[in-house]
Design a protein around this motif. Structure first.
Motif, mmCIF file in Angstrom:
data_model
loop_
_atom_site.group_PDB
_atom_site.id
_atom_site.type_symbol
_atom_site.label_atom_id
_atom_site.label_comp_id
_atom_site.label_asym_id
_atom_site.label_seq_id
_atom_site.Cartn_x
_atom_site.Cartn_y
_atom_site.Cartn_z
ATOM 1 N N ALA A 1 -33.133 2.994 19.251
ATOM 2 C CA ALA A 1 -33.319 2.084 18.120
ATOM 3 C C ALA A 1 -32.311 2.372 17.011
ATOM 4 O O ALA A 1 -31.729 1.455 16.413
ATOM 5 C CB ALA A 1 -34.739 2.212 17.578
ATOM 6 N N GLN A 2 -32.090 3.642 16.733
ATOM 7 C CA GLN A 2 -31.152 4.039 15.691
ATOM 8 C C GLN A 2 -29.733 3.611 16.051
ATOM 9 O O GLN A 2 -28.978 3.101 15.204
ATOM 10 C CB GLN A 2 -31.222 5.554 15.503
ATOM 11 C CG GLN A 2 -30.503 6.071 14.278
ATOM 12 C CD GLN A 2 -30.751 7.556 14.063
ATOM 13 O OE1 GLN A 2 -31.402 8.206 14.879
ATOM 14 N NE2 GLN A 2 -30.250 8.080 12.981
ATOM 15 N N LEU A 3 -29.358 3.791 17.305
ATOM 16 C CA LEU A 3 -28.025 3.411 17.746
ATOM 17 C C LEU A 3 -27.811 1.901 17.649
ATOM 18 O O LEU A 3 -26.759 1.429 17.205
ATOM 19 C CB LEU A 3 -27.798 3.886 19.178
ATOM 20 C CG LEU A 3 -27.822 5.400 19.391
ATOM 21 C CD1 LEU A 3 -27.714 5.727 20.877
ATOM 22 C CD2 LEU A 3 -26.711 6.074 18.611
ATOM 23 N N ALA A 4 -28.807 1.127 18.085
ATOM 24 C CA ALA A 4 -28.702 -0.326 18.029
ATOM 25 C C ALA A 4 -28.533 -0.811 16.594
ATOM 26 O O ALA A 4 -27.725 -1.705 16.308
ATOM 27 C CB ALA A 4 -29.922 -0.968 18.677
ATOM 28 N N ARG A 5 -29.280 -0.222 15.691
ATOM 29 C CA ARG A 5 -29.197 -0.643 14.288
ATOM 30 C C ARG A 5 -27.875 -0.227 13.666
ATOM 31 O O ARG A 5 -27.355 -0.916 12.780
ATOM 32 C CB ARG A 5 -30.381 -0.072 13.513
ATOM 33 C CG ARG A 5 -31.687 -0.778 13.861
ATOM 34 C CD ARG A 5 -32.898 -0.067 13.329
ATOM 35 N NE ARG A 5 -34.124 -0.796 13.646
ATOM 36 C CZ ARG A 5 -35.294 -0.225 13.884
ATOM 37 N NH1 ARG A 5 -35.404 1.095 13.836
ATOM 38 N NH2 ARG A 5 -36.355 -0.955 14.161
ATOM 39 N N GLN A 6 -27.316 0.872 14.115
ATOM 40 C CA GLN A 6 -25.998 1.267 13.626
ATOM 41 C C GLN A 6 -24.937 0.281 14.079
ATOM 42 O O GLN A 6 -24.010 -0.039 13.333
ATOM 43 C CB GLN A 6 -25.669 2.681 14.095
ATOM 44 C CG GLN A 6 -26.454 3.760 13.374
ATOM 45 C CD GLN A 6 -26.210 5.148 13.938
ATOM 46 O OE1 GLN A 6 -25.573 5.301 14.971
ATOM 47 N NE2 GLN A 6 -26.735 6.153 13.270
ATOM 48 N N ILE A 7 -25.071 -0.215 15.307
ATOM 49 C CA ILE A 7 -24.132 -1.232 15.787
ATOM 50 C C ILE A 7 -24.260 -2.497 14.950
ATOM 51 O O ILE A 7 -23.260 -3.107 14.561
ATOM 52 C CB ILE A 7 -24.376 -1.522 17.278
ATOM 53 C CG1 ILE A 7 -23.902 -0.322 18.119
ATOM 54 C CG2 ILE A 7 -23.659 -2.804 17.720
ATOM 55 C CD1 ILE A 7 -24.230 -0.433 19.583
ATOM 56 N N GLU A 8 -25.486 -2.893 14.651
ATOM 57 C CA GLU A 8 -25.688 -4.064 13.808
ATOM 58 C C GLU A 8 -25.038 -3.864 12.441
ATOM 59 O O GLU A 8 -24.509 -4.811 11.842
ATOM 60 C CB GLU A 8 -27.176 -4.344 13.635
ATOM 61 C CG GLU A 8 -27.463 -5.605 12.818
ATOM 62 C CD GLU A 8 -28.930 -5.760 12.468
ATOM 63 O OE1 GLU A 8 -29.403 -6.904 12.407
ATOM 64 O OE2 GLU A 8 -29.605 -4.734 12.256
ATOM 65 N N ALA A 9 -25.038 -2.629 11.954
ATOM 66 C CA ALA A 9 -24.459 -2.328 10.644
ATOM 67 C C ALA A 9 -22.943 -2.175 10.694
ATOM 68 O O ALA A 9 -22.312 -1.948 9.657
ATOM 69 C CB ALA A 9 -25.086 -1.062 10.084
ATOM 70 N N GLY A 10 -22.352 -2.294 11.886
ATOM 71 C CA GLY A 10 -20.902 -2.254 11.992
ATOM 72 C C GLY A 10 -20.315 -0.968 12.519
ATOM 73 O O GLY A 10 -19.100 -0.758 12.447
#
Length: 254
Positions: free
Chosen positions: A58-67
């Motif tokens: 989940a943390q990795l996916a959200r980091q991708i969303e954040a750029g």
């Protein structure tokens, strides 16, 4: 040169690497021990440098969303890849099944082998990943609901941000048991598997991998191809051999 760096909250930082092509792979915490060997095999095969960031899916996916500048991501389930795909953050046609795993109840080694597995979860504190966002936690909740013990067990649960956090809580003696993946137990000599959940009691555990779209605003066609080639390597025979040796299961043929 393989550099493994951890993104835990905002404390992670990029490490220096050799000159040349540098790719970044995001991988789930449950692959902490094996992904370095996979990265070394990739570097040997390609002469590229692969930087690996390990954290909860989940943390990795959200980091991708954040750029965050990842070229590819391995997810411990398909739902987070769906989440990224819905936001157009994955390269079209790059998703692939990677490996499978098993869900287990782990205990400290001194615990007697006859211990009641469900009693471990309903009568004392145990650790599991957060079921609201972490794949291992969702699988665990599904299994406990299917077995009819979730209502009793949830009050004893201590949630962690990923499976390695929950495993460490067990190793330190902070809880009496932990629900983790079978492959995680090899990381802690103080723990052992007490019981393996029958697979029919939870969704199929299937890790997926995909190339990330728009690595940078100035991404070139060649850089995009590098990301796709990384996915091809990760799903290839050499990487799968390494994963299988670490206890992961090859995906079932379609």
């Amino acid at each position: 040169m393989v550099v493994i760096f951890l993104f835990m909250g905002l404390s992670g930082r990029m490490a220096e690497a050799n000159d040349g092509k540098r790719l970044v792979l995001f991988a789930p915490a449950s692959m902490t021990d094996v992904i370095g060997e996979v990265a070394r095999a990739y570097e040997t095969a390609t002469s590229n440098t692969l930087l690996v960031s390990v954290a909860g899916t989940a943390q990795l996916a959200r980091q991708i969303e954040a750029g965050a500048p990842a070229h590819a991501i391995v997810s411990a389930d398909q739902l987070w890849l769906d989440w990224l795909e819905q936001r157009n953050l994955l390269m079209a046609g790059s998703r692939a099944a990677l490996v499978g795993n098993k869900l287990v109840i782990a205990v400290r080694r001194e615990v007697e082998n006859w211990a009641d597995p469900m009693g471990l979860l309903t009568q004392s504190r145990f650790a599991m990943a957060d079921p609201e966002s972490i794949p291992a936690g969702r699988y665990a909740r599904e299994a406990l609901q299917s077995l009819g013990v979730w209502d009793k067990a949830r009050g004893q649960a201590v949630y962690g941000e990923n499976v390695r956090v929950t495993l460490r809580q067990l190793a330190l003696g902070e809880v009496g048991a932990a629900i983790v993946y079978a492959t995680d137990t090899a990381a802690e000599p103080q723990v052992k598997v007490a019981w393996t959940f029958p697979e029919q009691h939870h969704s199929k555990i299937l890790y997926g991998v995909a190339a990330v779209a728009n690595v940078r605003d100035d991404s070139t066609e060649a850089q995009s191809q590098d990301a796709r080639d990384l996915v091809t390597f990760l799903t290839g025979s050499k990487a799968l051999e390494i994963f299988e040796k670490a206890g992961f299961k090859r995906p079932e043929p379609r």
